[in-house]
Design a protein around this motif. Structure first.
Motif, PDB file in Angstrom:
ATOM      1  N   ARG A  52       0.833  -1.206   0.000  1.00 26.76           N
ATOM      2  CA  ARG A  52       0.000   0.000   0.000  1.00 26.76           C
ATOM      3  C   ARG A  52       0.866   1.254   0.000  1.00 26.76           C
ATOM      4  NH1 ARG A  52      -4.666   0.834   4.546  1.00 26.76           N
ATOM      5  NH2 ARG A  52      -3.335   2.503   5.290  1.00 26.76           N
ATOM      6  N   ALA A  53       1.985   1.196   0.777  1.00 27.38           N
ATOM      7  CA  ALA A  53       2.859   2.387   0.860  1.00 27.38           C
ATOM      8  C   ALA A  53       3.647   2.585  -0.428  1.00 27.38           C
ATOM      9  CB  ALA A  53       3.824   2.224   2.040  1.00 27.38           C
ATOM     10  N   ARG A  54       4.119   1.471  -1.016  1.00 29.72           N
ATOM     11  CA  ARG A  54       4.994   1.564  -2.199  1.00 29.72           C
ATOM     12  C   ARG A  54       4.587   0.501  -3.222  1.00 29.72           C
ATOM     13  NH1 ARG A  54       9.441   5.344  -2.176  1.00 29.72           N
ATOM     14  NH2 ARG A  54       9.717   4.314  -4.173  1.00 29.72           N
ATOM     15  N   PRO A  55       3.586   0.807  -4.058  1.00 24.64           N
ATOM     16  CA  PRO A  55       3.126  -0.197  -5.027  1.00 24.64           C
ATOM     17  C   PRO A  55       4.231  -0.651  -5.983  1.00 24.64           C
ATOM     18  CG  PRO A  55       1.614   1.688  -4.926  1.00 24.64           C
ATOM     19  CD  PRO A  55       2.814   2.051  -4.111  1.00 24.64           C
ATOM     20  N   ASP A  56       5.321   0.121  -6.061  1.00 24.76           N
ATOM     21  CA  ASP A  56       6.405  -0.246  -6.986  1.00 24.76           C
ATOM     22  C   ASP A  56       7.340  -1.307  -6.405  1.00 24.76           C
ATOM     23  OD1 ASP A  56       6.970   1.800  -5.083  1.00 24.76           O
ATOM     24  OD2 ASP A  56       8.868   2.259  -6.099  1.00 24.76           O
ATOM     25  N   LEU A  57       7.222  -1.624  -5.113  1.00 25.32           N
ATOM     26  CA  LEU A  57       8.144  -2.599  -4.512  1.00 25.32           C
ATOM     27  C   LEU A  57       7.823  -4.015  -4.985  1.00 25.32           C
ATOM     28  CD1 LEU A  57       8.498  -1.668  -0.719  1.00 25.32           C
ATOM     29  CD2 LEU A  57      10.167  -1.329  -2.554  1.00 25.32           C
ATOM     30  N   ARG A  58       8.875  -4.827  -5.128  1.00 23.81           N
ATOM     31  CA  ARG A  58       8.682  -6.255  -5.444  1.00 23.81           C
ATOM     32  C   ARG A  58       8.663  -7.019  -4.120  1.00 23.81           C
ATOM     33  NH1 ARG A  58      13.923  -6.865  -8.648  1.00 23.81           N
ATOM     34  NH2 ARG A  58      14.444  -5.598  -6.859  1.00 23.81           N
ATOM     35  N   ILE A  59       7.500  -7.538  -3.784  1.00 18.64           N
ATOM     36  CA  ILE A  59       7.304  -8.190  -2.481  1.00 18.64           C
ATOM     37  C   ILE A  59       6.920  -9.647  -2.710  1.00 18.64           C
ATOM     38  CG2 ILE A  59       5.987  -8.134  -0.316  1.00 18.64           C
ATOM     39  CD1 ILE A  59       5.296  -5.152  -1.162  1.00 18.64           C
ATOM     40  N   VAL A  60       7.620 -10.535  -1.997  1.00 18.49           N
ATOM     41  CA  VAL A  60       7.321 -11.970  -2.099  1.00 18.49           C
ATOM     42  C   VAL A  60       6.920 -12.488  -0.725  1.00 18.49           C
ATOM     43  CG1 VAL A  60       8.366 -14.257  -2.426  1.00 18.49           C
ATOM     44  CG2 VAL A  60       8.925 -12.413  -3.988  1.00 18.49           C
ATOM     45  N   VAL A  61       5.898 -13.340  -0.680  1.00 14.02           N
ATOM     46  CA  VAL A  61       5.582 -14.084   0.546  1.00 14.02           C
ATOM     47  C   VAL A  61       5.771 -15.567   0.243  1.00 14.02           C
ATOM     48  CG1 VAL A  61       3.825 -14.677   2.259  1.00 14.02           C
ATOM     49  CG2 VAL A  61       3.893 -12.353   1.322  1.00 14.02           C
ATOM     50  N   LEU A  62       6.569 -16.248   1.078  1.00 13.34           N
ATOM     51  CA  LEU A  62       6.727 -17.700   0.971  1.00 13.34           C
ATOM     52  C   LEU A  62       5.951 -18.352   2.100  1.00 13.34           C
ATOM     53  CD1 LEU A  62      10.612 -18.048   0.472  1.00 13.34           C
ATOM     54  CD2 LEU A  62       8.831 -18.239  -1.294  1.00 13.34           C
ATOM     55  N   GLU A  63       5.035 -19.234   1.769  1.00 14.94           N
ATOM     56  CA  GLU A  63       4.242 -19.918   2.801  1.00 14.94           C
ATOM     57  C   GLU A  63       4.430 -21.435   2.642  1.00 14.94           C
ATOM     58  OE1 GLU A  63       2.323 -19.705   5.577  1.00 14.94           O
ATOM     59  OE2 GLU A  63       1.936 -21.836   5.277  1.00 14.94           O
ATOM     60  N   ALA A  64       4.701 -22.107   3.774  1.00 13.60           N
ATOM     61  CA  ALA A  64       4.979 -23.543   3.725  1.00 13.60           C
ATOM     62  C   ALA A  64       3.767 -24.353   3.280  1.00 13.60           C
ATOM     63  CB  ALA A  64       5.453 -24.021   5.101  1.00 13.60           C
ATOM     64  N   ARG A  65       2.574 -23.935   3.676  1.00 20.65           N
ATOM     65  CA  ARG A  65       1.358 -24.700   3.342  1.00 20.65           C
ATOM     66  C   ARG A  65       0.407 -23.803   2.539  1.00 20.65           C
ATOM     67  NH1 ARG A  65       1.129 -29.246   6.821  1.00 20.65           N
ATOM     68  NH2 ARG A  65      -0.710 -29.838   5.638  1.00 20.65           N
ATOM     69  N   ILE A  66      -0.643 -23.277   3.196  1.00 18.99           N
ATOM     70  CA  ILE A  66      -1.478 -22.280   2.520  1.00 18.99           C
ATOM     71  C   ILE A  66      -1.668 -21.103   3.477  1.00 18.99           C
ATOM     72  CG2 ILE A  66      -2.706 -23.994   1.119  1.00 18.99           C
ATOM     73  CD1 ILE A  66      -5.173 -23.525   2.927  1.00 18.99           C
ATOM     74  N   ALA A  67      -2.018 -19.952   2.925  1.00 15.27           N
ATOM     75  CA  ALA A  67      -2.182 -18.746   3.753  1.00 15.27           C
ATOM     76  C   ALA A  67      -3.162 -19.034   4.882  1.00 15.27           C
ATOM     77  CB  ALA A  67      -2.684 -17.590   2.898  1.00 15.27           C
ATOM     78  N   GLY A  68      -2.751 -18.697   6.098  1.00 16.08           N
ATOM     79  CA  GLY A  68      -3.633 -18.876   7.259  1.00 16.08           C
ATOM     80  C   GLY A  68      -3.540 -20.235   7.908  1.00 16.08           C
ATOM     81  N   PHE A  69      -2.652 -21.094   7.381  1.00 21.38           N
ATOM     82  CA  PHE A  69      -2.542 -22.465   7.898  1.00 21.38           C
ATOM     83  C   PHE A  69      -2.153 -22.497   9.385  1.00 21.38           C
ATOM     84  CE2 PHE A  69       0.307 -25.958   9.023  1.00 21.38           C
ATOM     85  CZ  PHE A  69      -0.503 -27.052   8.771  1.00 21.38           C
ATOM     86  N   GLY A  70      -1.373 -21.526   9.823  1.00 26.55           N
ATOM     87  CA  GLY A  70      -0.880 -21.527  11.210  1.00 26.55           C
ATOM     88  C   GLY A  70      -1.943 -21.025  12.182  1.00 26.55           C
ATOM     89  N   ALA A  71      -1.481 -20.440  13.273  1.00 24.48           N
ATOM     90  CA  ALA A  71      -2.399 -19.972  14.315  1.00 24.48           C
ATOM     91  C   ALA A  71      -3.392 -18.948  13.770  1.00 24.48           C
ATOM     92  CB  ALA A  71      -1.592 -19.365  15.460  1.00 24.48           C
ATOM     93  N   SER A  72      -2.989 -18.219  12.712  1.00 27.22           N
ATOM     94  CA  SER A  72      -3.846 -17.132  12.217  1.00 27.22           C
ATOM     95  C   SER A  72      -5.206 -17.613  11.725  1.00 27.22           C
ATOM     96  CB  SER A  72      -3.137 -16.372  11.090  1.00 27.22           C
ATOM     97  OG  SER A  72      -1.982 -15.742  11.598  1.00 27.22           O
ATOM     98  N   GLY A  73      -5.287 -18.862  11.266  1.00 30.50           N
ATOM     99  CA  GLY A  73      -6.570 -19.373  10.786  1.00 30.50           C
ATOM    100  C   GLY A  73      -7.265 -20.281  11.790  1.00 30.50           C
ATOM    101  N   ARG A  74      -6.747 -20.325  13.003  1.00 28.55           N
ATOM    102  CA  ARG A  74      -7.301 -21.310  13.958  1.00 28.55           C
ATOM    103  C   ARG A  74      -7.595 -20.700  15.317  1.00 28.55           C
ATOM    104  NH1 ARG A  74      -3.029 -26.292  13.555  1.00 28.55           N
ATOM    105  NH2 ARG A  74      -2.009 -25.692  11.610  1.00 28.55           N
ATOM    106  N   ASN A  75      -7.382 -19.401  15.496  1.00 27.88           N
ATOM    107  CA  ASN A  75      -7.370 -18.855  16.863  1.00 27.88           C
ATOM    108  C   ASN A  75      -8.772 -18.544  17.385  1.00 27.88           C
ATOM    109  OD1 ASN A  75      -8.005 -16.049  16.069  1.00 27.88           O
ATOM    110  ND2 ASN A  75      -6.041 -16.214  15.017  1.00 27.88           N
ATOM    111  N   GLY A  76      -8.803 -17.927  18.572  1.00 27.39           N
ATOM    112  CA  GLY A  76     -10.069 -17.683  19.247  1.00 27.39           C
ATOM    113  C   GLY A  76     -10.839 -16.479  18.730  1.00 27.39           C
ATOM    114  N   GLY A  77     -10.217 -15.727  17.799  1.00 28.38           N
ATOM    115  CA  GLY A  77     -10.920 -14.601  17.210  1.00 28.38           C
ATOM    116  C   GLY A  77     -11.072 -13.414  18.130  1.00 28.38           C
ATOM    117  N   TRP A  78     -10.208 -13.326  19.139  1.00 22.43           N
ATOM    118  CA  TRP A  78     -10.172 -12.131  19.986  1.00 22.43           C
ATOM    119  C   TRP A  78      -9.196 -11.166  19.328  1.00 22.43           C
ATOM    120  CZ3 TRP A  78      -9.784 -11.931  25.917  1.00 22.43           C
ATOM    121  CH2 TRP A  78     -10.728 -12.780  26.515  1.00 22.43           C
TER     122      TRP A  78
END
Ligand SMILES: Cc1cc2nc3c(=O)[nH]c(=O)nc-3n(C[C@H](O)[C@H](O)[C@H](O)COP(=O)(O)OP(=O)(O)OC[C@H]3O[C@@H](n4cnc5c(N)ncnc54)[C@H](O)[C@@H]3O)c2cc1C
Length: 464
Positions: A52-78
């Motif tokens: 959002r700050a710099r649309p010209d930047l080349r940004i890569v995300v490497l994920e071992a499984r699928i996005a949200g596979f870790g605690a982020s997709g399983r938590n209590g939602g607080w």
């Protein structure tokens, strides 16, 4: 297990129409400005704010499984302003000004998550109803009241107010409540809808998200996978519990499991008694942490600690489940809400969170190597990942010569270095003794009707 079985939340996103199919893996070498390892909320918020700050930047995300596979997709939602180091401990450590700046940043973060979700049309059931800390014994009541008084003495940075038994009962129909501390700084949300929605948004903003692409090692200037290497001036480690599996970081955090259960959507007759009509999250003042929310579709989703730490910081699908802990959670929830029946429960799951040796979450970037990190949130990462993402944006832009110091890069958690955990078997003995002590502390208080001595002795180890 299919990804759908990871949590109630994943089950619901599948129902929403998300195929949960992995995106393409990294295939060959890649040049980027910033490479983020880990596609949970830390990684995706970092990618989001950078793009959002710099649309010209080349940004890569490497994920071992699928996005949200870790605690982020399983938590209590607080989505809460909780930070694993209490405000009082932050004041003692960093002084009042820095501590209050940290607290204000956390409070603002709860709103920020809701604002971005609304602006980006991520329908994640965000509702800012605050948190009720219920007191169900006189010891718990004294502890909760003392917490409110301590907060008032600091100028109420945590926003705590005391509710009498009658006032608390107007908000939630839990058995045997003697009163409650309440803070408005929490929203309940559906975490998989947030993290899966955020993944789609960052891709739409031009971020390259590679799934099923575990990084084998992180080095200055590169992240290496078995199918290619990403070269980047800034490499961000956003792997939370899995940090314990990475070479060079094995003793930075211990993976400790939190487990959850959920009910079917409950009828209006249940909610007429149980309340929680404004999306309030709830816990009580026991030592072994529990947490709950009324979901947007009128279920109860409820979790707690109590699962053991596994020798050698092992992370394995089998550790996500413990029938003993699930049974205990169901029993505890039925004690709180006697209107529930055994047959109301539909889902049970769990996941690992990351605990640093001093229970102090941190974010930082080493200017000499370009290696950055964020994590060690203990069980308070859902909102904190957003603050980490904005801070990593500012630190990365500074490293790339595109930005300067900001009000976020001077917060006291920035560049904090936690000590390493002990080698095994000391680590296994220590962590499991600590977990056991927390259950013992609750039993001790039930028996003696006095504040637990065990808990007081352990408090300095837990960041309190
Ligand atoms: C059951 C449970 C309940 C919780 N409840 C709450 C709550 O209600 N409120 C709250 O604030 N916090 C809660 N938490 C904690 C919160 O969910 C986490 O702090 C937060 O989601 C951490 O986000 P993250 O992106 O840093 O890590 P994660 O979401 O764990 O993501 C890390 C990602 O990195 C990937 N990865 C790992 N190794 C590699 C590698 N080598 N290469 C590439 N990718 C890799 C993983 O697959 C994973 O997707 C809970 C946690 C659990 C487990």
């Amino acid at each position: 297990m299919s990804h759908r079985g990871l949590s109630l939340w994943f089950d619901q996103v599948a129902e929403d129409g998300d195929p949960l199919r992995p995106r393409r893996p990294l295939d060959g070498d890649f040049d980027a400005d910033v490479c983020i390892v880990g596609g949970g909320l830390t990684g995706l918020w970092t990618a989001y704010y950078l793009a959002r700050a710099r649309p010209d930047l080349r940004i890569v995300v490497l994920e071992a499984r699928i996005a949200g596979f870790g605690a982020s997709g399983r938590n209590g939602g607080w989505c809460s302003a909780l930070f694993p180091v209490t405000t009082g401990a932050l004041v003692r450590r960093y002084g009042a000004e820095a501590a209050l700046a940290m607290r204000a940043a956390m409070n603002d973060t709860v709103r920020e998550v809701g604002d971005v979700a609304a602006a980006e049309e991520i329908a994640c059931d965000y509702r800012r109803g605050g948190t009720l800390y219920l007191a169900r014994t006189t010891v718990q009541r004294d502890r909760a009241r003392a917490g409110v008084e301590d907060d008032e003495a600091l100028g109420s940075p945590d926003g705590l107010t005391w509710l009498s038994a009658t006032e608390a009962a107007e908000q939630v129909g839990v058995a045997g409540v003697l009163g409650a501390a309440y803070t408005p700084h929490c929203a309940r949300l559906q975490p998989a809808r947030l993290v899966r929605g955020l993944a789609r948004v960052v891709e739409g903003r031009g971020v390259s998200l590679f799934e099923e692409s575990p990084a084998l090692r992180l080095e200055p200037g590169r992240a290496v996978t078995s199918t290619g290497t990403v070269h980047a001036k800034v490499v961000v480690r956003a792997t939370e519990a899995w940090t314990a599996r990475l070479p060079g970081s094995r003793r930075d955090v211990v993976p400790v499991y939190s487990l959850m259960v959920a009910t079917r959507p409950l009828p209006q007759s249940f909610w007429d008694v149980a309340g929680l009509a404004r999306g309030q999250t709830f816990t009580d003042e026991r030592h072994l942490i529990i947490y709950g929310q009324r979901t947007a579709d009128d279920r109860l989703a409820f979790g707690g600690r109590g699962a053991p730490y596994h020798f050698g910081s092992t992370i394995a699908p089998a550790n996500d489940r413990s029938e003993r802990v699930f049974a205990k959670l169901r029993l505890t929830l039925r004690e709180l809400f006697p209107g529930l029946s055994r047959d109301d429960f539909t889902h049970a799951w769990g996941g690992p969170l990351g605990i640093p040796r001093d229970w102090h979450a941190s974010v930082g970037l080493d200017p000499a190597t370009g290696l950055a990190w964020a994590g060690g949130y203990v069980g308070d990462g859902l909102a904190t990942t957003n603050l980490a993402g904005r801070t990593l944006r500012d630190l990365s832009l500074r490293q790339l010569g595109l930005g300067a110091e900001t009000s976020l890069t001077t917060l006291p958690w920035v560049d904090h270095r936690s000590p390493q955990w002990e080698p095994e078997p000391l680590r296994w003995l220590g962590v499991n003794a600590g977990l056991l002590a927390m259950s013992t502390a609750d039993a001790e208080e039930r028996l003696t009707r006095h504040p637990s001595v065990t808990a007081r002795l352990l408090a300095p180890l837990l960041g309190h």
